[in-house]
Motif scaffolding. Sequence first.
Motif, PDB file in Angstrom:
ATOM      1  N   VAL A   1      36.425 -43.959  15.028  1.00 42.54           N
ATOM      2  CA  VAL A   1      36.254 -43.793  13.585  1.00 42.54           C
ATOM      3  C   VAL A   1      34.878 -43.217  13.304  1.00 42.54           C
ATOM      4  CG1 VAL A   1      36.087 -45.044  11.402  1.00 42.54           C
ATOM      5  CG2 VAL A   1      37.773 -45.731  13.080  1.00 42.54           C
ATOM      6  N   THR A   2      34.823 -42.279  12.361  1.00 42.20           N
ATOM      7  CA  THR A   2      33.547 -41.793  11.862  1.00 42.20           C
ATOM      8  C   THR A   2      33.137 -42.676  10.696  1.00 42.20           C
ATOM      9  OG1 THR A   2      34.058 -39.523  12.513  1.00 42.20           O
ATOM     10  CG2 THR A   2      32.343 -39.828  10.855  1.00 42.20           C
ATOM     11  N   LEU A   3      32.002 -43.337  10.835  1.00 48.52           N
ATOM     12  CA  LEU A   3      31.536 -44.274   9.817  1.00 48.52           C
ATOM     13  C   LEU A   3      30.849 -43.572   8.655  1.00 48.52           C
ATOM     14  CD1 LEU A   3      30.043 -46.907  12.268  1.00 48.52           C
ATOM     15  CD2 LEU A   3      32.294 -46.930  11.191  1.00 48.52           C
ATOM     16  N   LEU A   4      30.116 -42.492   8.965  1.00 48.97           N
ATOM     17  CA  LEU A   4      29.348 -41.781   7.942  1.00 48.97           C
ATOM     18  C   LEU A   4      29.108 -40.366   8.415  1.00 48.97           C
ATOM     19  CD1 LEU A   4      27.484 -41.863   5.365  1.00 48.97           C
ATOM     20  CD2 LEU A   4      25.673 -42.625   6.886  1.00 48.97           C
ATOM     21  N   GLY A   5      29.182 -39.418   7.519  1.00 47.05           N
ATOM     22  CA  GLY A   5      28.894 -38.030   7.841  1.00 47.05           C
ATOM     23  C   GLY A   5      27.972 -37.411   6.809  1.00 47.05           C
ATOM     24  N   VAL A   6      26.991 -36.654   7.284  1.00 47.72           N
ATOM     25  CA  VAL A   6      26.028 -35.983   6.410  1.00 47.72           C
ATOM     26  C   VAL A   6      25.835 -34.571   6.953  1.00 47.72           C
ATOM     27  CG1 VAL A   6      23.681 -36.050   5.495  1.00 47.72           C
ATOM     28  CG2 VAL A   6      24.835 -38.173   6.041  1.00 47.72           C
ATOM     29  N   SER A   7      25.725 -33.600   6.061  1.00 48.84           N
ATOM     30  CA  SER A   7      25.472 -32.232   6.519  1.00 48.84           C
ATOM     31  C   SER A   7      24.592 -31.500   5.523  1.00 48.84           C
ATOM     32  CB  SER A   7      26.784 -31.475   6.712  1.00 48.84           C
ATOM     33  OG  SER A   7      27.317 -31.066   5.481  1.00 48.84           O
ATOM     34  N   THR A   8      24.160 -30.324   5.945  1.00 41.90           N
ATOM     35  CA  THR A   8      23.337 -29.495   5.070  1.00 41.90           C
ATOM     36  C   THR A   8      24.178 -28.846   3.973  1.00 41.90           C
ATOM     37  OG1 THR A   8      23.597 -27.662   6.607  1.00 41.90           O
ATOM     38  CG2 THR A   8      21.610 -29.003   6.826  1.00 41.90           C
ATOM     39  N   LEU A   9      25.490 -29.011   4.025  1.00 43.22           N
ATOM     40  CA  LEU A   9      26.371 -28.462   3.001  1.00 43.22           C
ATOM     41  C   LEU A   9      26.675 -29.470   1.902  1.00 43.22           C
ATOM     42  CD1 LEU A   9      28.880 -26.632   5.356  1.00 43.22           C
ATOM     43  CD2 LEU A   9      27.002 -25.631   4.067  1.00 43.22           C
TER      44      LEU A   9
ATOM     45  N   THR B   1      17.846 -31.092  -2.532  1.00 39.41           N
ATOM     46  CA  THR B   1      16.465 -30.946  -2.057  1.00 39.41           C
ATOM     47  C   THR B   1      15.988 -29.509  -2.159  1.00 39.41           C
ATOM     48  OG1 THR B   1      17.108 -30.536   0.247  1.00 39.41           O
ATOM     49  CG2 THR B   1      16.753 -32.838  -0.415  1.00 39.41           C
ATOM     50  N   GLY B   2      16.914 -28.549  -2.163  1.00 36.28           N
ATOM     51  CA  GLY B   2      16.546 -27.141  -2.272  1.00 36.28           C
ATOM     52  C   GLY B   2      16.007 -26.547  -0.985  1.00 36.28           C
TER      53      GLY B   2
ATOM     54  N   ASN C   1      16.298 -24.515   9.374  1.00 35.69           N
ATOM     55  CA  ASN C   1      14.957 -24.622   9.930  1.00 35.69           C
ATOM     56  C   ASN C   1      14.546 -26.078  10.094  1.00 35.69           C
ATOM     57  OD1 ASN C   1      14.286 -25.421   7.316  1.00 35.69           O
ATOM     58  ND2 ASN C   1      13.419 -23.450   6.766  1.00 35.69           N
ATOM     59  N   VAL C   2      13.381 -26.297  10.680  1.00 40.87           N
ATOM     60  CA  VAL C   2      12.904 -27.643  10.985  1.00 40.87           C
ATOM     61  C   VAL C   2      12.663 -28.437   9.705  1.00 40.87           C
ATOM     62  CG1 VAL C   2      11.007 -28.937  12.034  1.00 40.87           C
ATOM     63  CG2 VAL C   2      11.937 -26.945  13.192  1.00 40.87           C
ATOM     64  N   GLU C   3      12.182 -27.782   8.683  1.00 36.59           N
ATOM     65  CA  GLU C   3      11.928 -28.455   7.399  1.00 36.59           C
ATOM     66  C   GLU C   3      13.230 -29.023   6.817  1.00 36.59           C
ATOM     67  OE1 GLU C   3      10.377 -26.654   3.367  1.00 36.59           O
ATOM     68  OE2 GLU C   3       8.913 -26.370   4.972  1.00 36.59           O
ATOM     69  N   GLY C   4      14.286 -28.255   6.864  1.00 36.25           N
ATOM     70  CA  GLY C   4      15.582 -28.713   6.377  1.00 36.25           C
ATOM     71  C   GLY C   4      16.157 -29.823   7.247  1.00 36.25           C
ATOM     72  N   ALA C   5      15.934 -29.717   8.559  1.00 36.78           N
ATOM     73  CA  ALA C   5      16.421 -30.746   9.469  1.00 36.78           C
ATOM     74  C   ALA C   5      15.713 -32.078   9.208  1.00 36.78           C
ATOM     75  CB  ALA C   5      16.206 -30.314  10.915  1.00 36.78           C
ATOM     76  N   THR C   6      14.439 -32.017   8.883  1.00 39.34           N
ATOM     77  CA  THR C   6      13.697 -33.229   8.558  1.00 39.34           C
ATOM     78  C   THR C   6      14.267 -33.890   7.307  1.00 39.34           C
ATOM     79  OG1 THR C   6      11.713 -32.276   9.549  1.00 39.34           O
ATOM     80  CG2 THR C   6      11.400 -34.140   8.069  1.00 39.34           C
TER      81      THR C   6
ATOM     82  N   ILE D   1      17.799 -38.192   4.753  1.00 39.84           N
ATOM     83  CA  ILE D   1      19.007 -38.515   3.978  1.00 39.84           C
ATOM     84  C   ILE D   1      19.959 -39.354   4.822  1.00 39.84           C
ATOM     85  CG2 ILE D   1      21.071 -37.516   2.915  1.00 39.84           C
ATOM     86  CD1 ILE D   1      19.272 -35.107   2.114  1.00 39.84           C
ATOM     87  N   ALA D   2      20.156 -38.963   6.080  1.00 41.76           N
ATOM     88  CA  ALA D   2      21.062 -39.691   6.966  1.00 41.76           C
ATOM     89  C   ALA D   2      20.562 -41.109   7.210  1.00 41.76           C
ATOM     90  CB  ALA D   2      21.215 -38.947   8.285  1.00 41.76           C
ATOM     91  N   GLY D   3      19.262 -41.254   7.417  1.00 42.20           N
ATOM     92  CA  GLY D   3      18.703 -42.579   7.649  1.00 42.20           C
ATOM     93  C   GLY D   3      18.877 -43.498   6.458  1.00 42.20           C
ATOM     94  N   LYS D   4      18.634 -42.982   5.266  1.00 43.85           N
ATOM     95  CA  LYS D   4      18.781 -43.788   4.052  1.00 43.85           C
ATOM     96  C   LYS D   4      20.242 -44.189   3.831  1.00 43.85           C
ATOM     97  CE  LYS D   4      14.771 -41.789   1.786  1.00 43.85           C
ATOM     98  NZ  LYS D   4      14.310 -40.812   0.788  1.00 43.85           N
ATOM     99  N   LYS D   5      21.172 -43.248   4.007  1.00 45.47           N
ATOM    100  CA  LYS D   5      22.591 -43.559   3.813  1.00 45.47           C
ATOM    101  C   LYS D   5      23.087 -44.565   4.842  1.00 45.47           C
ATOM    102  CE  LYS D   5      24.621 -39.801   1.311  1.00 45.47           C
ATOM    103  NZ  LYS D   5      25.806 -38.957   1.232  1.00 45.47           N
ATOM    104  N   ALA D   6      22.603 -44.440   6.069  1.00 48.14           N
ATOM    105  CA  ALA D   6      23.015 -45.376   7.114  1.00 48.14           C
ATOM    106  C   ALA D   6      22.525 -46.781   6.798  1.00 48.14           C
ATOM    107  CB  ALA D   6      22.481 -44.920   8.467  1.00 48.14           C
TER     108      ALA D   6
END
Length: 123
Positions: free
Chosen positions: A52-60, A67-68, A73-78, A83-88
């Motif tokens: 099961v996938t518990l949570l999914g987050v993407s740049t889309l 966030t705009g 790039n690395v800035e977007g990955a950060t 976002i993923a950490g907070k949602k988790a």
Amino acid sequence: MMKKLQKKQANLARRHRRVRGKISGTAERPRLCVTRSNSNMYLQFVDDVAHVTLLGVSTLGPDFKATGKNGANVEGATALGEIAGKKALEQGITTVVFDRGGNLYHGRVKAVAEAAREAGLKF
């Protein structure tokens, strides 16, 4: 040109199989799976025992788009890692197993991992 691309994809798949043979996620400690393309990144928290996938987050997603930042790039990955950490943490996920998906722990993959750690995830 095509053979070069096929060789690159085959090498990535081989590295990913090797990484996945050593790690597995559970309900208590899910696997944080990173998938990277040229223009976007996708993160999933996966319970491999229950498949099961518990949570999914993407740049889309709408959270990232607010966030705009650019997802390639690395800035977007950060920003995506934060976002993923907070949602988790909202869903009660505190510790994870990191799956780099056959990619080198460098650049965008490293930025996601460090940002998720700063957000409060342990791995």
